[in-house]
Design an enzyme around this catalytic site. Structure first.
Site, PDB file in Angstrom:
ATOM      1  N   GLU A  44      33.615 -31.077   0.918  1.00 46.65           N
ATOM      2  CA  GLU A  44      33.868 -29.774   1.534  1.00 46.65           C
ATOM      3  C   GLU A  44      34.844 -29.995   2.686  1.00 46.65           C
ATOM      4  OE1 GLU A  44      30.219 -28.085   2.903  1.00 46.65           O
ATOM      5  OE2 GLU A  44      29.336 -27.968   0.918  1.00 46.65           O
ATOM      6  N   ASP A  80      29.030 -22.130  13.348  1.00 43.31           N
ATOM      7  CA  ASP A  80      29.107 -23.580  13.523  1.00 43.31           C
ATOM      8  C   ASP A  80      28.511 -24.011  14.850  1.00 43.31           C
ATOM      9  OD1 ASP A  80      30.437 -23.960  11.102  1.00 43.31           O
ATOM     10  OD2 ASP A  80      32.352 -23.437  12.013  1.00 43.31           O
TER      11      ASP A  80
END
Length: 278
Positions: A50, A61
Site C-alpha cells: 500500500e 492518520d
C-alpha cells in the site's frame, strides 16, 4: 477480470499462508529514496504494497503517518509524482500488487477519469479511499471498478451487521478490517477479538479479510495472520524510516535497510502464523 491482487491471494491460498501487506507514504523522505525503499519491499517479504498519497489534511492518520505525509509534501511529492513512483516500481516488478491509499480530494482535483486512466497505465491495482462512504460509490468506486481497479473498503469494530452489506456491496480485492477504533498507530490489536470480527465479516463475503492498525512486532503480526487472510503494517515501518533519518529529516545510508530489515522480521512472523496455528 482478475487483478494482481486476486492472483496474489489465490497463490497464497495454495501456499496455505496469509498475506503480509506493507504501507509506506509515497515520497517519504524524498521521491528517490521512497522508490528505493518500495523496490526493496517484495524481496524483504511484502506480498502486497500500500502506498500512501500525501495529503495536507489527513484526518484519519496518526502522528507518524501525518508526519510522513508532511515530509513527502515538503520534498515536492504530488499525486502525479506518486504515479511516477508506481511506474518506476513496475519497471522491475510486474507481479507485486500495488494499492494507493489516501483521501478523495487529491483525486478529485486531478480529475477522476484522468486519474483512473493514469493510475491503471502506471500499474496501480487497487484504491483505498478512507473518506468516501458507500453512499458516494458513483464518485469513484464504480468508475474505478469499471477501469479494472479493485476498490478496497475499510470495516471497523463499529461496522455492525446492518451496515456491513453496504460496506461490502462494491468492494473487491480484499476487505481491510481496522482492528481498533481511532487513528492509525494508536493501541495494539487484540488477536482474540480480531479473530471473532474476521469470522463475522467472512459470513457476509468471500473476499479475503486483511487486518491493520496496531500491529508492530513479528509476534503480533503472527497472531493476526493466524486468523486473518492478511496482516497490514504501516506505522511501525514509517517509524523505522523516521528513525533512520538525519537531524534535518534527510535519508541516510541506513534508511532503506532500516525499513527492509523490519519488513523481513515481520514477514517471518506472518509466514510462521499458519504453522503455529496447526
Amino acid at each position: 477480470m482478475t487483478t494482481r491482487i486476486d492472483t496474489r491471494f489465490a497463490e497464497l491460498k495454495k501456499q496455505g499462508r496469509s498475506a503480509f501487506v506493507t504501507f509506506l507514504m509515497a515520497g517519504d523522505p524524498d521521491p528517490l529514496t521512497s522508490l528505493d525503499i518500495i523496490k526493496a519491499l517484495p524481496k524483504a517479504g511484502a506480498d502486497i504494497i500500500e502506498i500512501g498519497m500525501p495529503f495536507t489534511d489527513p484526518m484519519a492518520d496518526g502522528p507518524s503517518i501525518q508526519a510522513a505525509g508532511l515530509r513527502a509534501l515538503k520534498a515536492g511529492m504530488s499525486l502525479k509524482k506518486t504515479l511516477e513512483l508506481v511506474r518506476g516500481f513496475r519497471q522491475d516488478d510486474d507481479t507485486t500488487p500495488l494499492v494507493l491509499m489516501g483521501y478523495y480530494n487529491p483525486i478529485y482535483i486531478y480529475g477522476v477519469d484522468q486519474f483512473l486512466i493514469d493510475a491503471k497505465a502506471a500499474g496501480v491495482d487497487g484504491l483505498i479511499i478512507v473518506d468516501l462512504p458507500p453512499e458516494e460509490d458513483t464518485e469513484l468506486c464504480l468508475p474505478a471498478m469499471k477501469a479494472g481497479l479493485n476498490f478496497i473498503r475499510l470495516a471497523t469494530p463499529t461496522t455492525d451487521d446492518k451496515r456491513l452489506p453496504a460496506v461490502l456491496a462494491n468492494t473487491s480485492g480484499f476487505v481491510y478490517y481496522v482492528s481498533i477504533t481511532g487513528i492509525t498507530g494508536s493501541g495494539s490489536a487484540d488477536t482474540k477479538v480480531v479473530g471473532q470480527a474476521v469470522s463475522r465479516i467472512k459470513r457476509h463475503t468471500d473476499l479475503p479479510v486483511c487486518v491493520g492498525f496496531g500491529i508492530r512486532t513479528p509476534e503480533s503480526a503472527q497472531g493476526i495472520a493466524a486468523t486473518a487472510d492478511g496482516a497490514v503494517v504501516g506505522t511501525a515501518l514509517v517509524d523505522a524510516l523516521r528513525g533512520s533519518l538525519d537531524a534535518e529529516g534527510r535519508a541516510t545510508g541506513r534508511t532503506v535497510g532500516a525499513v527492509a530489515d523490519l519488513v523481513a522480521a515481520l514477514a517471518q512472523g506472518v509466514r510462521g502464523a499458519k504453522q503455529a496455528a496447526e
